[in-house]
Design an enzyme around this catalytic site. Sequence first.
Site, PDB file in Angstrom:
ATOM      1  N   HIS A   1      -7.440  -3.335   4.793  1.00 13.36           N
ATOM      2  CA  HIS A   1      -6.840  -1.991   4.725  1.00 13.36           C
ATOM      3  C   HIS A   1      -7.603  -1.157   3.699  1.00 13.36           C
ATOM      4  CE1 HIS A   1      -4.392   0.890   2.486  1.00 13.36           C
ATOM      5  NE2 HIS A   1      -3.735   1.132   3.599  1.00 13.36           N
ATOM      6  N   ASN A   2      -7.827  -1.740   2.532  1.00 18.00           N
ATOM      7  CA  ASN A   2      -8.533  -1.000   1.480  1.00 18.00           C
ATOM      8  C   ASN A   2      -9.978  -0.724   1.860  1.00 18.00           C
ATOM      9  OD1 ASN A   2      -6.138  -1.296   0.093  1.00 18.00           O
ATOM     10  ND2 ASN A   2      -7.117  -1.748  -1.846  1.00 18.00           N
TER      11      ASN A   2
ATOM     12  N   LYS B   1      -4.474  -6.683   3.493  1.00 12.18           N
ATOM     13  CA  LYS B   1      -4.459  -5.580   2.521  1.00 12.18           C
ATOM     14  C   LYS B   1      -5.893  -5.258   2.071  1.00 12.18           C
ATOM     15  CE  LYS B   1      -3.175  -2.305  -0.097  1.00 12.18           C
ATOM     16  NZ  LYS B   1      -3.583  -2.223  -1.429  1.00 12.18           N
TER      17      LYS B   1
ATOM     18  N   SER C   1       0.820  -1.213   0.000  1.00 14.26           N
ATOM     19  CA  SER C   1       0.000   0.000   0.000  1.00 14.26           C
ATOM     20  C   SER C   1       0.847   1.253   0.000  1.00 14.26           C
ATOM     21  CB  SER C   1      -0.904   0.047   1.235  1.00 14.26           C
ATOM     22  OG  SER C   1      -1.608   1.283   1.241  1.00 14.26           O
TER      23      SER C   1
ATOM     24  N   GLU D   1      -9.883   2.127   3.947  1.00 14.94           N
ATOM     25  CA  GLU D   1      -9.588   3.252   3.039  1.00 14.94           C
ATOM     26  C   GLU D   1     -10.878   3.745   2.360  1.00 14.94           C
ATOM     27  OE1 GLU D   1      -6.337   2.457   0.145  1.00 14.94           O
ATOM     28  OE2 GLU D   1      -7.796   2.911  -1.420  1.00 14.94           O
TER      29      GLU D   1
END
Length: 464
Positions: free
Chosen positions: A185-186, A182, A128, A189
């Site tokens: 995480h997104n 990940k 990222s 986000e």
Amino acid sequence: MARIGVTGMGTMGAALALNMADNGFQVAIHNRSPERTHEVVAEAGGLSGNLTPCDTNEDFVAALDSPRAVVIMVPAGGPVDQVIAGLEPLLDPGDLIIDAGNADFNETRRRTKELEAKGFRFLGVGVSGGEEGARIGPSIMVGGSQSAYAPVKDIIEAISAKFKGDPCADWLGPDGAGHFVKTVHNGIEYADMQLIAEAYGILQSQGRTTDEMAALFGKWNQGALQSYLIEITAEVLAAIDPESGKPVVDIILDKAGQKGTGRWTVIEALKLGQSATTVEAAVAARSWSAGLEMRASAEAAFADVASVAMASEDDLEQALLAARIIGYSQGLSLLSAASDEFEWSLDLARVAEIWRAGCIIRSALLDDISASVRAGLPHDQLILAPAFVERLSNSVAALRRVVGVAIQAGQPVPAMAAALSYFDTLRRARGTANLIQAQRDFFGRHSFERLDRDGSGFHGPWAD
Ligand code: 6PG
């Protein structure tokens, strides 16, 4: 000979290869169309000496030290399988393949199984930080066998972002763990971006100019909201389109794209019996944004609903903070559930630590989040960590006021409202699911548990 190879010279692949070269590693690079590979070398300046351009898969594999390490940086899905299929016949058992794209962790689990059965080693790695991060220091979330990580650990740590000297890169767990982290995480986000967009919508409805909004986001970035996304929002709002002379945001079509990671977060959360409603609201808002003509018709049909939402700057700042904490909290709970389900033993404190720099959701909160997680989260809930109980106690009232005035004014705040509803649902010792259980038992004899007796399998009088 090269220590490592990168195939896929798109924006992210080229940036990662240059980052490795910059850190003194010899890197073999390859792309489906060789012109692009040579372009990357031509643009690498002084770093070109550390790059070995390879036109074919054969040259690429031959350029690598054995056991080989190959990083694949191509769009997720079919292209990854195609690249693997092209390389497989040329590689030897013990060679390492690293998928560093935004893969669906289910595919990473499948690939791990398939490749390990053939004697190869495989890592699914989340990277990222966008192009700039990839070039100067991303956050790197590694999944796979620990022994597969060992030979490339020094490279991955060297190219990663550092938080006060600590590399924002680590092995997190087996098979799909890195790509799952990940993905979440997104998801966070997506939620954070939507929350910011909702605050922007409220400010717009108050008639603020983009310059005023840029200044406000700039100010917020000096306080509790300090983060990469708030910082770039200030920059984005201040930017002027050179062609029209108008603020760039005003000439951009309000239709958001998405490649899938937000949606996957929601899908996996639901599969695990979890809720990521802030992410769901954000994914939904992006999907709704696609219906441009429909929205124009709906505005005409229901025009009288819209009016200006009054919310003070301080309330907006605190509302964003509260909703952001709730978004992180949902993400961490989801990671904890996935870790149990897939037996990953994820170190959630380490996850939060490697998010402190380099990645898109880096924020001033993450240092406190990692400290709280390290100290142990009551019921796996960040919102129950003492530091966050205090923060939320000080900020939720503002979130409530902002959501209240926005709803009253017809101003959409789906992610803020989702965050607030989640919070309000969780902070009730006794909710209303007893009525749902009664209804289920009424029409389907599904049974319920009683407050006043042990055991299960009870039915209501209607069952007779
Ligand atoms: C990052 C970003 C990066 C990318 C996503 C966004 O962490 O660097 O998340 O991975 O921007 O692909 O995806 P959408 O296109 O779905 O917004």
